[in-house]
Write a protein that holds these residues in place. Sequence first.
Motif, PDB file in Angstrom:
ATOM      1  N   GLN A 189       0.823  -1.217   0.000  1.00  0.00           N
ATOM      2  CA  GLN A 189       0.000   0.000   0.000  1.00  0.00           C
ATOM      3  C   GLN A 189       0.854   1.263   0.000  1.00  0.00           C
ATOM      4  O   GLN A 189       0.420   2.317  -0.466  1.00  0.00           O
ATOM      5  CB  GLN A 189      -0.910   0.031   1.226  1.00  0.00           C
ATOM      6  CG  GLN A 189      -2.037  -0.954   1.201  1.00  0.00           C
ATOM      7  CD  GLN A 189      -2.881  -0.821   2.458  1.00  0.00           C
ATOM      8  OE1 GLN A 189      -3.214   0.269   2.885  1.00  0.00           O
ATOM      9  NE2 GLN A 189      -3.204  -1.960   3.056  1.00  0.00           N
ATOM     10  N   LEU A 190       2.065   1.153   0.515  1.00  0.00           N
ATOM     11  CA  LEU A 190       2.943   2.315   0.623  1.00  0.00           C
ATOM     12  C   LEU A 190       3.375   2.850  -0.736  1.00  0.00           C
ATOM     13  O   LEU A 190       3.787   3.995  -0.856  1.00  0.00           O
ATOM     14  CB  LEU A 190       4.179   1.973   1.461  1.00  0.00           C
ATOM     15  CG  LEU A 190       3.910   1.360   2.836  1.00  0.00           C
ATOM     16  CD1 LEU A 190       5.222   1.088   3.549  1.00  0.00           C
ATOM     17  CD2 LEU A 190       3.002   2.240   3.661  1.00  0.00           C
ATOM     18  N   GLN A 191       3.279   2.012  -1.757  1.00  0.00           N
ATOM     19  CA  GLN A 191       3.682   2.429  -3.105  1.00  0.00           C
ATOM     20  C   GLN A 191       2.877   3.631  -3.596  1.00  0.00           C
ATOM     21  O   GLN A 191       3.338   4.366  -4.445  1.00  0.00           O
ATOM     22  CB  GLN A 191       3.557   1.268  -4.084  1.00  0.00           C
ATOM     23  CG  GLN A 191       4.661   0.237  -3.924  1.00  0.00           C
ATOM     24  CD  GLN A 191       6.043   0.855  -4.023  1.00  0.00           C
ATOM     25  OE1 GLN A 191       6.768   0.915  -3.039  1.00  0.00           O
ATOM     26  NE2 GLN A 191       6.414   1.334  -5.188  1.00  0.00           N
ATOM     27  N   LYS A 192       1.687   3.822  -3.040  1.00  0.00           N
ATOM     28  CA  LYS A 192       0.867   4.979  -3.438  1.00  0.00           C
ATOM     29  C   LYS A 192       1.585   6.292  -3.163  1.00  0.00           C
ATOM     30  O   LYS A 192       1.316   7.292  -3.818  1.00  0.00           O
ATOM     31  CB  LYS A 192      -0.478   4.958  -2.698  1.00  0.00           C
ATOM     32  CG  LYS A 192      -1.343   3.785  -3.057  1.00  0.00           C
ATOM     33  CD  LYS A 192      -2.575   3.727  -2.178  1.00  0.00           C
ATOM     34  CE  LYS A 192      -3.337   2.439  -2.448  1.00  0.00           C
ATOM     35  NZ  LYS A 192      -4.364   2.183  -1.429  1.00  0.00           N
ATOM     36  N   ALA A 193       2.479   6.289  -2.187  1.00  0.00           N
ATOM     37  CA  ALA A 193       3.185   7.513  -1.814  1.00  0.00           C
ATOM     38  C   ALA A 193       4.558   7.620  -2.463  1.00  0.00           C
ATOM     39  O   ALA A 193       5.224   8.650  -2.342  1.00  0.00           O
ATOM     40  CB  ALA A 193       3.334   7.583  -0.298  1.00  0.00           C
ATOM     41  N   TYR A 194       4.988   6.569  -3.159  1.00  0.00           N
ATOM     42  CA  TYR A 194       6.320   6.579  -3.741  1.00  0.00           C
ATOM     43  C   TYR A 194       6.371   7.527  -4.931  1.00  0.00           C
ATOM     44  O   TYR A 194       5.490   7.536  -5.785  1.00  0.00           O
ATOM     45  CB  TYR A 194       6.742   5.178  -4.188  1.00  0.00           C
ATOM     46  CG  TYR A 194       8.149   5.140  -4.736  1.00  0.00           C
ATOM     47  CD1 TYR A 194       9.237   5.204  -3.881  1.00  0.00           C
ATOM     48  CD2 TYR A 194       8.378   5.090  -6.098  1.00  0.00           C
ATOM     49  CE1 TYR A 194      10.532   5.200  -4.372  1.00  0.00           C
ATOM     50  CE2 TYR A 194       9.669   5.081  -6.594  1.00  0.00           C
ATOM     51  CZ  TYR A 194      10.738   5.140  -5.732  1.00  0.00           C
ATOM     52  OH  TYR A 194      12.020   5.145  -6.226  1.00  0.00           O
ATOM     53  N   SER A 224      -2.243  11.360   3.772  1.00  0.00           N
ATOM     54  CA  SER A 224      -2.244  11.477   5.221  1.00  0.00           C
ATOM     55  C   SER A 224      -3.172  10.435   5.834  1.00  0.00           C
ATOM     56  O   SER A 224      -2.802   9.747   6.796  1.00  0.00           O
ATOM     57  CB  SER A 224      -2.687  12.887   5.632  1.00  0.00           C
ATOM     58  OG  SER A 224      -2.761  12.986   7.040  1.00  0.00           O
ATOM     59  N   GLU A 225      -4.343  10.279   5.280  1.00  0.00           N
ATOM     60  CA  GLU A 225      -5.297   9.280   5.767  1.00  0.00           C
ATOM     61  C   GLU A 225      -4.774   7.855   5.559  1.00  0.00           C
ATOM     62  O   GLU A 225      -4.992   6.986   6.394  1.00  0.00           O
ATOM     63  CB  GLU A 225      -6.658   9.459   5.100  1.00  0.00           C
ATOM     64  CG  GLU A 225      -7.429  10.648   5.629  1.00  0.00           C
ATOM     65  CD  GLU A 225      -7.753  10.544   7.114  1.00  0.00           C
ATOM     66  OE1 GLU A 225      -8.231   9.473   7.559  1.00  0.00           O
ATOM     67  OE2 GLU A 225      -7.520  11.523   7.834  1.00  0.00           O
ATOM     68  N   LEU A 226      -4.093   7.622   4.447  1.00  0.00           N
ATOM     69  CA  LEU A 226      -3.495   6.315   4.206  1.00  0.00           C
ATOM     70  C   LEU A 226      -2.532   5.955   5.339  1.00  0.00           C
ATOM     71  O   LEU A 226      -2.590   4.853   5.888  1.00  0.00           O
ATOM     72  CB  LEU A 226      -2.742   6.288   2.869  1.00  0.00           C
ATOM     73  CG  LEU A 226      -1.838   5.077   2.650  1.00  0.00           C
ATOM     74  CD1 LEU A 226      -2.656   3.800   2.496  1.00  0.00           C
ATOM     75  CD2 LEU A 226      -0.923   5.291   1.459  1.00  0.00           C
TER      76      LEU A 226
END
Length: 135
Positions: A51-56, A114-116
Amino acid sequence: MTKKKSPVGLERLIDANLNRLKEGIRVIEDIARYVYDDATLTHRLKSLRHQLQKAYNPDRLIYRDIENDIQKETIQSELNRTSIDDLIIANFSRAQESSRVLEESFKLTDATLSELFKSVRYELYALEKYYFHTS
């Protein structure tokens, strides 16, 4: 008096904490996988990590400044690990703290991210409880 926000500094902060969060999750994931053969925990951690890939953002890498990092040296307390549980505790803490920093940082630029990271943090709390309270 308030300091001016530096976009470079904010990008470095996000980059460092994304790395720290992914690394912390990976340590726990590998222990769950290779030490305990815990398919449930391993799967949940892997899913969370992905899920962290959304912020990459590869553009953020230009702000990475490892050479001038003022706190890259290992401190003594980081070397005090005597059990697998010590590794687990340290890495859950690392990941939870990083997700909080990201939650707060992305409030300045992207409320969705931020919500993620808020949801990631709460999932880490739940997984830590799962780890220590399942047989």
